[in-house]
Write a protein that holds these residues in place. Sequence first.
Motif, short mmCIF file in Angstrom:
data_model
loop_
_atom_site.label_atom_id
_atom_site.label_comp_id
_atom_site.label_asym_id
_atom_site.label_seq_id
_atom_site.Cartn_x
_atom_site.Cartn_y
_atom_site.Cartn_z
N ALA A 384 8.09 9.61 -5.94
CA ALA A 384 8.88 9.90 -7.16
C ALA A 384 7.77 10.68 -8.21
N PRO A 385 7.51 11.89 -7.87
CA PRO A 385 6.80 12.56 -8.78
C PRO A 385 7.20 12.83 -10.15
N HIS A 386 8.51 12.73 -10.55
CA HIS A 386 8.89 12.92 -11.91
C HIS A 386 8.50 11.73 -12.66
N LEU A 387 7.98 10.54 -12.19
CA LEU A 387 7.48 9.33 -12.95
C LEU A 387 5.83 9.32 -12.96
N VAL A 388 5.32 10.44 -12.85
CA VAL A 388 3.89 10.64 -12.75
C VAL A 388 3.30 9.87 -14.03
N ILE A 389 3.56 10.10 -15.26
CA ILE A 389 2.87 9.13 -16.26
C ILE A 389 2.99 7.58 -16.21
N ARG A 390 4.20 7.36 -15.75
CA ARG A 390 4.61 6.12 -15.62
C ARG A 390 3.69 5.33 -14.49
N HIS A 391 3.20 6.29 -13.30
CA HIS A 391 2.63 5.75 -12.34
C HIS A 391 1.14 5.55 -12.58
N LEU A 392 0.83 6.72 -13.37
CA LEU A 392 -0.52 6.73 -14.01
C LEU A 392 -0.62 5.35 -14.87
N VAL A 393 -0.06 4.97 -15.64
CA VAL A 393 -0.22 3.92 -16.64
C VAL A 393 -0.08 2.50 -15.85
N ALA A 394 0.74 2.54 -14.78
CA ALA A 394 0.78 1.27 -14.06
C ALA A 394 -0.57 1.21 -13.18
N THR A 395 -1.08 2.43 -12.50
CA THR A 395 -2.42 2.25 -11.90
C THR A 395 -3.43 1.92 -12.68
N ALA A 396 -3.48 2.31 -13.92
CA ALA A 396 -4.53 1.78 -15.06
C ALA A 396 -4.53 0.46 -15.20
N VAL A 397 -3.19 -0.28 -15.42
CA VAL A 397 -2.99 -1.53 -15.48
C VAL A 397 -3.23 -2.43 -14.45
N VAL A 398 -3.26 -2.03 -13.27
CA VAL A 398 -3.63 -2.71 -12.11
C VAL A 398 -4.71 -2.64 -11.87
N ALA A 399 -5.36 -1.67 -12.14
CA ALA A 399 -7.11 -1.59 -11.89
C ALA A 399 -7.80 -2.45 -12.97
N ALA A 400 -7.28 -2.58 -14.40
CA ALA A 400 -7.74 -3.50 -15.20
C ALA A 400 -7.62 -4.82 -14.87
N LEU A 401 -6.39 -5.01 -14.55
CA LEU A 401 -6.05 -6.55 -13.91
C LEU A 401 -7.19 -6.87 -13.00
N SER A 402 -7.31 -6.16 -12.02
CA SER A 402 -8.07 -6.40 -10.84
C SER A 402 -9.41 -6.44 -11.17
N ALA A 403 -10.03 -5.85 -12.10
CA ALA A 403 -11.17 -5.96 -12.58
C ALA A 403 -11.42 -7.36 -13.22
N ALA A 404 -10.38 -7.73 -14.18
CA ALA A 404 -10.59 -8.86 -15.14
C ALA A 404 -10.43 -10.17 -13.97
N LEU A 405 -10.01 -10.02 -12.93
CA LEU A 405 -9.48 -11.27 -12.09
C LEU A 405 -10.81 -11.42 -11.40
N VAL A 406 -11.38 -10.24 -10.76
CA VAL A 406 -12.57 -10.46 -10.12
C VAL A 406 -13.82 -11.10 -11.13
N TRP A 407 -13.89 -10.57 -12.28
CA TRP A 407 -14.78 -11.15 -13.23
C TRP A 407 -14.55 -12.73 -13.19
N LEU A 408 -13.29 -13.04 -13.67
CA LEU A 408 -13.04 -14.40 -14.05
C LEU A 408 -13.52 -15.41 -12.61
N ALA A 409 -13.14 -14.85 -11.56
CA ALA A 409 -13.26 -15.58 -10.20
C ALA A 409 -14.83 -15.68 -10.11
N ARG A 410 -15.73 -14.73 -10.68
CA ARG A 410 -17.05 -14.89 -10.61
C ARG A 410 -17.89 -15.79 -11.57
N THR A 411 -17.22 -15.78 -12.76
CA THR A 411 -17.85 -16.40 -13.97
C THR A 411 -17.01 -17.66 -14.47
N ARG A 412 -15.81 -17.84 -14.05
CA ARG A 412 -14.88 -19.08 -14.55
C ARG A 412 -14.15 -19.62 -13.60
N GLY A 413 -14.33 -19.19 -12.40
CA GLY A 413 -13.88 -19.97 -11.00
C GLY A 413 -12.57 -19.31 -10.74
#
Length: 729
Positions: A384-413
């Motif tokens: 669905a190339p017509h939703l490119v902006i929405r895809h970019l935002v979703a990609t950034a959100v998933v990347a940020a959440l993944s990084a936060a989850l890894v950091w929590l797993a390493r530092t908080r359990g």
Amino acid sequence: MGVVAGYASVLSANPRHFYTDDTESQYGPMWVMLGRHMHEGRFPALVPWEWMSGNYAMEEAGLYNPPQMLVDWFAPEFDNLALYVTIVKLIFSIIAALGVFRVCLAYGARPPWATVAAIAFPLSGWFLFFDEASWATSLTGTAWMLHAWASAIRYVRSDSRSWTRGPIPVFVFLYLAISVQYVFPAVEAALMIAAVAVGEVVHQRAWRPSLRLLAVAACAGLAGLETYLPGMLSSPVTWRGNERVLNEDFLNVGWSESLNASLPSTVPAFTGWWGYVQPLPMVYIAWFLIPLLAFIDWSAMRQAWREHTGLALFALGFLMWTAGPGRIGPLRWPARVLPMLAVGLLVLVCVGLSRYGSFTDWRRRGTAAAVLIGLLFVRSFCAAPHLVIRHLVATAVVAALSAALVWLARTRGVAAACALAIVAMFPIAYDQVRVQSPTPMSYHFPEKRSDMTSAFPHFDGVTLQLADRALVPPAEQSITGAWGSLAFGNYAKNMHLNYVNAYTPIGYRKFSKLLCMGWDGSTCPAAFGAAFSVEPTTGRSYVDLMKVDRVVLQRAQYPDAGDHPAPPGWKWVDYPGHERYIWVLEREDGPISTHNGYIADARGVTISPIGRDSMNSHLHVTSETGGQIVFARLAWPGYRVTLDGHDIGFHTIAGTFVAVDIPPGTENGELVVSWRPPGWKIGIATALLGLIGLGFLHWVYRRRSGCTDPDPDPDRFEPVTEPLAPVLV
């Protein structure tokens, strides 16, 4: 609590999300009708005046499923049908989530990751937007099947002497999955049992545990055979009579769509109801599923591959099914098994993270996760190339959440990381539902039955509606519009009105052809002429043989019908306030549906009715030279006709109506026309056989355990009985 929070997020975006499409047009009103029959002391297997939609031994009614009958029982007590179905679906979604949780634990997952999988499943794409929103029997059947899966693993792997790990839970949950009267959960349960059985042979390197599991499944299948025998034996007269294996592209999901499974903005590309690009995130599973693959130690998991063979076979089997064939007998639309693929992958990944998760070397693994997230974007963009902006935002959100989850797993359990995985699901679900609100599947039926009743004409007797739902524009789909005058699907059941038109996925082929009536009760323009045409062997019109009291015509389909004279014996009747949408024909001499029971025509026979109900007609007949009686009953397989206790058989008129020939010289004979679901005696026998088999298997299980008093379930926490200080030391 997680499922409740997920439902709250969805409802805040669209309060009607769980009251849409088939739920508002089929299931909700059907529950109300079935519950009303139960309150009145009737077993609602057959409703004659609904004609091709009234055989509930074949419909998705769950007549032999105790939880579903409980749902039906309470339905008439609720005025707000949207509220009631939402509560019911919440309960079954909780049951489904608990099932996923139990499956994860059975495969050795830690409770935090098992919780993540359990809460994620009800919020996965197809399950959230179709099974929970629309197809209620798929939701309920899946919920019971998941518990059958967990119980099956416990049964074949446990040496415990507790009955909770024996054959009884497997039998009960399999029976509940089968008896919802929807074929997909039954077939999915069978494939699940096969995957577990094969997987355990590989894992344990022994046949006996799997053979015991297959024996329990066979007993459950025998007990549930009553659910499907009527449909199997009646299929020749239905739309489903010539089902075969075909490969067609409708709702065939290409395997590359699996790369969309973790991007919330995904809208997959395959042929469906809305063209090639679908507007709903059907293939979405969970935001963490694909990125966290990089944080599983696959070499360690590979060393224990035997233990996970059954789980991998389950996921792989349903992945293959999603791509076709498009129709396997009554099983059509492969996308319907996407929830099975979702739950298989969720369990596989969360078990992998629990037992083989590795958040060390986070730079290398983080790079791999970034590549996977990039693939998510590329595949979703290509679809669905017509939703490119929405895809970019979703990609950034998933990347940020993944990084936060890894950091929590390493530092908080792990527990903190899992908490983030869960909390992030709720705003994602909110946004996905918000973007699609109102859902493109909705009929926009009113929510309160009292509002429907107050707006709709009070039509007593039996009503036949000739109309087409496709002619109702979206702007007029409201209680103040068309839904105040027209009834499609099971809408009339909400108001306790007896309509010929109703919702059916089964359909009686001859009757459907007679009035060109579709699955939602819609008809074509030729239906008016056909309904009032004369059946040649009786000389009676078809509406007379059906004992219809009223015919409602949609003005959009018959714009000038009221300008023409009414058919003989009928008159046009005005219903003030409804002139915009309908013309109404009623009989000049009043209703006939209550006269002489279901007798529509009698020639050469003197009749004295004794009694009748939905499944039986009882009368005295006299005929010197022989005659014929035609009943206003659709000739479903399962009818039996006796005269003075002797079977005399019956035939059909126009392939539709039950007709009985009375022999010459009959004097005050006792005629009984009775209907039972075909194969009901066989079903009772197989159910008893299944229960006997279960009893034998449980006896063997207890004898094998060498125990008379079951031990406590080892999964249950026990209180500490020793002094606390020495334990701490």
